[in-house]
Design a protein around this motif. Structure first.
Motif, mmCIF file in Angstrom:
data_model
loop_
_atom_site.group_PDB
_atom_site.id
_atom_site.type_symbol
_atom_site.label_atom_id
_atom_site.label_comp_id
_atom_site.label_asym_id
_atom_site.label_seq_id
_atom_site.Cartn_x
_atom_site.Cartn_y
_atom_site.Cartn_z
ATOM 1 N N ARG A 67 0.838 -1.201 0.000
ATOM 2 C CA ARG A 67 0.000 0.000 0.000
ATOM 3 C C ARG A 67 0.869 1.246 0.000
ATOM 4 O O ARG A 67 1.688 1.386 0.892
ATOM 5 N N PRO A 68 0.811 2.062 -1.049
ATOM 6 C CA PRO A 68 -0.168 2.111 -2.142
ATOM 7 C C PRO A 68 0.178 1.243 -3.338
ATOM 8 O O PRO A 68 -0.534 1.234 -4.336
ATOM 9 N N GLY A 69 1.300 0.525 -3.279
ATOM 10 C CA GLY A 69 1.803 -0.262 -4.395
ATOM 11 C C GLY A 69 3.023 0.416 -4.997
ATOM 12 O O GLY A 69 3.021 1.621 -5.253
ATOM 13 N N ALA A 70 4.092 -0.354 -5.201
ATOM 14 C CA ALA A 70 5.343 0.228 -5.682
ATOM 15 C C ALA A 70 5.195 0.810 -7.085
ATOM 16 O O ALA A 70 5.788 1.845 -7.400
ATOM 17 N N LEU A 90 17.415 5.179 2.122
ATOM 18 C CA LEU A 90 17.701 3.751 2.108
ATOM 19 C C LEU A 90 16.384 3.002 2.253
ATOM 20 O O LEU A 90 15.512 3.425 3.021
ATOM 21 N N THR A 91 16.231 1.928 1.504
ATOM 22 C CA THR A 91 15.049 1.080 1.682
ATOM 23 C C THR A 91 15.483 -0.304 2.126
ATOM 24 O O THR A 91 16.489 -0.829 1.651
ATOM 25 N N ASP A 92 14.730 -0.884 3.050
ATOM 26 C CA ASP A 92 15.012 -2.269 3.400
ATOM 27 C C ASP A 92 14.366 -3.194 2.366
ATOM 28 O O ASP A 92 13.537 -2.781 1.569
ATOM 29 N N SER A 93 14.764 -4.448 2.391
ATOM 30 C CA SER A 93 14.385 -5.369 1.317
ATOM 31 C C SER A 93 12.979 -5.925 1.437
ATOM 32 O O SER A 93 12.443 -6.466 0.487
ATOM 33 N N GLY A 94 12.390 -5.833 2.637
ATOM 34 C CA GLY A 94 11.099 -6.451 2.906
ATOM 35 C C GLY A 94 11.199 -7.773 3.630
ATOM 36 O O GLY A 94 10.206 -8.290 4.137
ATOM 37 N N GLN A 134 12.792 -1.654 -4.932
ATOM 38 C CA GLN A 134 13.615 -0.651 -4.246
ATOM 39 C C GLN A 134 14.280 0.324 -5.221
ATOM 40 O O GLN A 134 14.152 1.540 -5.096
ATOM 41 N N ALA A 135 15.015 -0.218 -6.181
ATOM 42 C CA ALA A 135 15.857 0.614 -7.038
ATOM 43 C C ALA A 135 15.096 1.231 -8.204
ATOM 44 O O ALA A 135 15.308 2.397 -8.540
ATOM 45 N N ASP A 136 14.211 0.447 -8.841
ATOM 46 C CA ASP A 136 13.519 0.923 -10.039
ATOM 47 C C ASP A 136 12.242 1.690 -9.732
ATOM 48 O O ASP A 136 11.985 2.744 -10.317
ATOM 49 N N SER A 143 19.815 0.414 -1.648
ATOM 50 C CA SER A 143 18.918 -0.724 -1.540
ATOM 51 C C SER A 143 19.588 -1.808 -0.709
ATOM 52 O O SER A 143 20.822 -1.836 -0.566
ATOM 53 N N MET A 144 18.773 -2.703 -0.170
ATOM 54 C CA MET A 144 19.281 -3.821 0.624
ATOM 55 C C MET A 144 18.975 -5.133 -0.086
ATOM 56 O O MET A 144 17.903 -5.301 -0.679
#
Length: 378
Positions: A67-70, A90-94, A134-136, A143-144
């Motif tokens: 939510r809301p969707g990548a 920075l984003t974690d991988s999930g 994460q990256a795109d 990114s992780m």
């Protein structure tokens, strides 16, 4: 793979201070990253986060993909534009949230299938899909890799299986990431609290050639002493010229002791989560402003923190707001806590540069230990 220049400016023992240079700005290290789980650092405007002293914030792959969707975030200009944060992110991988939040999780060698904790819908996360998000789609600066988190405690056999899977996913994450300008990818060390496995994982992750190295599997219930031991058994196997990141940590004493062991980056939900529950972190330790002892306390939350939230509102006023259930209470407290954590990191950086970090470490440890001995008042 692209890496960001990392310049170490000063050292004292294992502690170090420096600058990680990204296309969106410099990150002063040691750095504490406020957590922007759903594209927001809870209860704060982004300009408040910046004014508090943060150079970088963290976004969350799991929550944003649900939510809301990548793909929607991408259509809206990416996470920086969507959230109003112009600095590094920075984003974690999930992987951690899949382990901690999702329903009916099914792991295999290629990824994980899980059901959303929001609506039960089924989703698939693989190393390549995590990198794509994460990256795109989100447009993270850092990114992780996707990794698998294990319970604590767990058996040596389970920790070994998990770290081998995470190493395999690290290689696949690197393959999906490829060569990118203005973005980099960090690898994640696992191995629970087993020294031989932490060494094995660290050497494996280092050999893969990531732009930075993270220590995963901490802040999962192991406690402060075990966290420190795990860092001690891992750092000797890490390169000196890449940033080191302990994920999900933590309390101020955790930050100080981790820096003393050579760690450069941190994130934790604590500043805003504590703020939502009436707790303020100060140079004298945490205080619970729900307590009646503050009902007529006209002193500010912490006058030594250079932030309007810290200096302009009395503890009595905050106590009143909390008891009245006013939204303003968590807003002010989250703002103050975020500013305090940034002030702590700034003082740590300055102390290292002036060769007085060990004195600061001893002073804060004594000061915070003394507050623990005070009787609690309701």
């Amino acid at each position: 793979m692209a890496t960001f220049p990392f310049e170490i400016k000063a050292r004292e023992g294992a502690a170090r201070t420096g600058v990680l240079k990204t296309a969106r700005g410099d990150i002063r290290t040691p750095a504490f990253m406020p957590v922007g789980t759903a594209g927001t650092v809870k209860a704060l405007y982004m300009d408040q986060v910046k004014q508090a002293g943060a150079d970088i914030i963290l976004g969350n792959t799991y929550h944003l993909m649900l939510r809301p969707g990548a793909e929607r975030v991408k259509r809206l200009g990416g996470l920086h534009a969507f959230s109003g944060w112009s600095g590094p992110m920075l984003t974690d991988s999930g992987g951690f949230q899949v382990w901690s939040l999702s329903q009916l999780r099914k792991m295999d060698k290629d990824g994980v299938t899980f059901r959303s904790h929001i609506d039960g819908s089924e989703h698939r996360l693989t190393p390549a899909r995590s990198i794509e998000i994460q990256a795109d789609l989100l447009g993270a600066d850092i990114s992780m890799q996707l990794d698998e988190c294990t319970d604590f405690p767990c058996s040596h056999e389970e920790a070994l299986r998990s770290l081998e899977l995470s190493l395999d996913w690290g290689g696949k994450s690197l393959g999906a990431f490829g060569q990118r300008e203005g973005q980099t990818l960090f690898g994640i060390i696992q191995g629970s609290n087993f020294e031989d496995l932490r060494e094995r994982s660290a050497k494996g992750v280092v050999s893969q050639g990531f732009g930075g190295i993270a220590l995963g599997g901490l802040a999962v219930g192991e406690g402060h002493d075990q966290m420190c031991r795990t860092i001690d058994m891992t750092v000797p196997h890490l390169p000196d010229d890449k940033p080191r990141y302990v994920m999900g940590v933590g309390k101020p004493i955790d930050l100080v002791e981790s820096v003393a062991r050579g760690i450069d980056m941190f994130d934790c939900v604590l500043p805003t989560r504590a703020g939502r529950h009436g707790q303020a972190w100060t140079w004298d330790g945490p205080i619970n402003l729900k307590n009646a002892q503050f009902a007529e306390d006209t002193s500010p939350i912490d006058a030594a923190v250079d932030c309007p939230a810290s200096q302009d509102y009395s503890r009595a006023y905050l106590h009143h707001l909390i008891k009245a259930g006013e939204y303003l209470a968590p807003m002010i407290l989250s703002w103050h806590n975020t500013a305090f954590f940034q002030a702590l990191m700034a003082e740590i950086r300055l102390a290292i540069s002036e060769n007085r970090f060990e004195a600061l470490r001893a002073h804060l440890s004594h000061r915070w230990a003394a507050t623990k001995s005070r009787p609690k008042q309701d």
